[in-house]
Scaffold this motif. Structure first.
Motif, short mmCIF file in Angstrom:
data_model
loop_
_atom_site.label_atom_id
_atom_site.label_comp_id
_atom_site.label_asym_id
_atom_site.label_seq_id
_atom_site.Cartn_x
_atom_site.Cartn_y
_atom_site.Cartn_z
N ASP A 151 0.82 -1.21 0.00
CA ASP A 151 0.00 0.00 0.00
C ASP A 151 0.85 1.26 0.00
O ASP A 151 0.51 2.25 -0.66
N SER A 158 3.79 1.79 -1.28
CA SER A 158 4.33 2.02 -2.61
C SER A 158 3.24 2.52 -3.56
O SER A 158 3.45 3.48 -4.30
N ARG A 159 2.10 1.87 -3.50
CA ARG A 159 1.02 2.20 -4.44
C ARG A 159 0.41 3.58 -4.16
O ARG A 159 0.13 4.34 -5.08
N LYS A 160 0.21 3.90 -2.88
CA LYS A 160 -0.50 5.13 -2.53
C LYS A 160 0.42 6.34 -2.37
O LYS A 160 -0.04 7.48 -2.51
N LYS A 161 1.70 6.10 -2.04
CA LYS A 161 2.59 7.22 -1.73
C LYS A 161 3.82 7.30 -2.63
O LYS A 161 4.09 8.35 -3.22
N PRO A 207 3.12 7.51 -6.77
CA PRO A 207 2.60 8.84 -7.11
C PRO A 207 3.62 9.95 -6.85
O PRO A 207 3.69 10.92 -7.62
N ALA A 266 -1.69 3.46 -10.13
CA ALA A 266 -1.45 4.13 -8.86
C ALA A 266 -1.33 5.65 -9.06
O ALA A 266 -1.85 6.44 -8.26
N GLU A 313 -4.72 7.27 -9.74
CA GLU A 313 -5.60 7.33 -8.57
C GLU A 313 -5.09 8.23 -7.45
O GLU A 313 -5.88 8.87 -6.76
N HIS A 314 -3.77 8.30 -7.29
CA HIS A 314 -3.24 8.94 -6.08
C HIS A 314 -2.31 10.13 -6.30
O HIS A 314 -1.89 10.76 -5.33
N SER A 315 -1.94 10.44 -7.54
CA SER A 315 -0.99 11.53 -7.73
C SER A 315 -1.62 12.88 -7.40
O SER A 315 -2.83 13.07 -7.51
N ARG A 316 -0.79 13.82 -7.00
CA ARG A 316 -1.24 15.15 -6.61
C ARG A 316 -1.37 16.08 -7.80
O ARG A 316 -2.23 16.97 -7.83
N GLU A 362 3.47 16.67 -1.40
CA GLU A 362 3.31 15.61 -0.42
C GLU A 362 4.66 15.36 0.27
O GLU A 362 5.73 15.59 -0.30
#
Length: 516
Positions: A40, A42-45, A48, A85, A88-91, A446
């Motif tokens: 998680d 790696s995928r969420k933080k 991205p 990823a 869905e999660h990039s800023r 982030e």
């Protein structure tokens, strides 16, 4: 102006944002290898963050990203996972031209941590990227894996000649996620293992809180302004409260969380780092060594209360209502031992025994299933020595406070007394508020963007050093030992602000917790 070996020009302020056009901080030729790339984090933080850095023009054209995991993937499969990823999660907005350039440097290596063939393939992949992508032998190895695997991965990197550039031209760095050990002894053992492979300046211990803009703003608030620092001492400050509250439970983290608990998971790293930044003296400069030197002085000055039973509290959330939904208690969560003594709430009083802070208590608290999600530092000032008003004029007047909101509403609030409009002299508490989102047009990067970039630049300002980690465990270990031999953790209802004992702890000192 000649650059240092880490990539930050001499005399520059390393806390300056990377988007500052006067001093761009752009990574040189380099690559990043992520172990545990399917998790998680790696995928969420991490993925991205890499894309957002590329999108901001802060990564070199030949930047390369290598994933290492057990999945049966080809390079194309890995690229698709990163793509999803990022979407869905990039800023930052997705741009096809940035993505196309970035994905050319993606590679995937399949294997276990004890698989010699896989690490040999990783070595060949790194060499190939050096030739084809111009990474210059510069690679950071990000250990996004459970702590029990840290020693094995580090040893494999050494065994397969990955911990240093064979050509002797590039750098190699290890990035290690918390927790760094579970007590002082294990932290020292892990430090010993890691430092046999990587030199101290090549080890970057991630504490993502230190990458947050509002945490870095503690230093700017204190040392870039003349109005606060003269009051930042025992002559004016009554006490300091540092809070990290979460409104969620453990989710699917039972395997990790049970046996670790709130104090080890949050106080040992995040909150003690916030304490050090709040209490430290002004550094000679803002380079890594100067900052660390002042933080270490604070941690060395921390004293535990004489009676740990009265000035430390641990608890577990019980069933209750949260966000309009009925939620289970900690002992009813899937995968939790019904006899578990693991703390989901922890509150402690610490004293900083030096000239600036003698007699000023620092109260630290953290917990899950609390009233709301918030992280803040509240510096609460002493009451005015004399009020030339009638008692009824000021009966609702509290203490002045400066509150640094780390998340989620990043900013600073100042609470002070002001006259209520009207013909009578009535004084009431009011607040003056600064919010990042309203004061700046730039969006804050982030934390992982900042920290990954700093790793690639070799800038260690925001990464705890060995001595900081070990001093933090020296502070926490006696408290954990006390809890292990005493009564069970006190239950508190989900959606409240913790055990009653935590309120009683402050009441003994004639104080109350702030309600964020």
């Amino acid at each position: 102006m000649s650059p240092t070996s880490g990539g930050t020009p001499q005399g520059a302020n390393p806390l300056r944002d990377a988007q500052d056009r006067r001093l761009p901080r752009i990574a040189g030729p380099s690559g990043l290898v992520i172990f545990g790339v399917t998790g998680d984090l790696s995928r969420k933080k991490l993925m991205p963050a890499v894309y957002d850095l590329a999108n901001r023009g802060l990564l070199p054209p030949g930047f390369s990203l290598v994933g290492f995991a057990r999945r049966d993937w080809e390079n194309e499969d890995f690229a698709q996972v990163v793509h999803d990823a990022v979407k869905e999660h990039s800023r930052t907005p997705f741009r096809e031209e940035v993505w196309q350039q970035l994905q050319e440097g993606f590679r995937f290596v399949q294997g276990d941590f004890d698989d010699d063939a896989a690490f040999e393939q990783l070595r060949q992949t790194v060499e190939d990227l050096n030739k084809k992508r111009g990474t210059g032998g510069n690679f950071a190895f990000y250990l996004s894996v459970p702590p029990k695997f840290f020693p094995k991965v580090v040893e494999q990197l050494k065994e397969h000649n990955l911990s240093s550039d064979p050509a002797g031209e590039g750098w190699r760095r290890a990035v290690i996620e918390k927790p760094f050990g579970h007590d002082l002894e294990s932290a020292q053992e892990l430090n010993s293992i890691v430092h046999k492979v990587f030199a101290p300046h090549e080890v970057f211990r991630i504490d993502h809180y230190l990458g947050k803009e509002t945490v870095q703003n503690i230093l700017a608030l204190r040392f870039a302004n003349t109005m606060f620092e003269p009051l930042w001492n025992r002559s004016y400050v009554d006490h300091v409260q540092i809070t990290m509250a979460e409104d969620i439970g453990i989710g699917g983290r039972a395997g990790y969380y049970d046996g670790i608990g709130a104090a080890r998971d949050v106080i040992q790293n995040h909150l003690l780092q916030l304490l050090a930044l709040t209490a430290m003296e002004e550094p000679a400069s803002f380079d890594a060594n100067s900052l660390v030197r002042e933080k270490i002085k604070v941690l060395q000055s921390v004293q535990l209360p004489e009676d740990l039973g009265k000035h430390t509290v641990f608890g577990q959330y019980a069933a209750g209502w949260q966000g309009g939904e009925q939620v289970a208690g900690y002992l009813q969560e899937d995968g939790i031992d019904p006899n578990s003594r693991t703390d989901t709430y922890a509150a402690i009083r610490l004293n900083v025994d030096n000239r600036r802070w003698a007699g000023v208590p620092f109260y630290l608290r953290t917990g899950k299933r609390l009233g709301r999600r918030v992280t803040e530092i509240a510096v609460v000032f002493q009451r005015a020595p004399h009020l030339p008003f009638d008692t009824t004029d000021t009966q609702e007047l509290g203490q002045n406070a400066l509150v640094i909101r780390v998340q989620p509403d990043e900013g600073v609030t100042v609470r002070f007394g002001s006259k209520v409009p009207g013909t009578s002299m009535e004084v009431r508490d009011v607040t003056m508020d600064f919010a990042y989102g309203e004061s700046f047009t730039e969006s804050s990067p982030e934390a992982y963007e900042r920290l990954i970039l700093d790793v690639l630049l070799g800038d260690a300002n925001l990464f705890p050093r060995t001595q900081e980690v070990e001093l933090s465990w020296k502070i926490l270990d006696p408290i954990e030992e006390h809890w292990a031999t005493g009564p069970k953790p006190e239950a508190y209802t989900s959606g409240t602000w913790g055990p009653k004992a935590a309120d009683e702890m402050l009441a003994r000192d004639g104080r109350v917790w702030r309600r964020p």
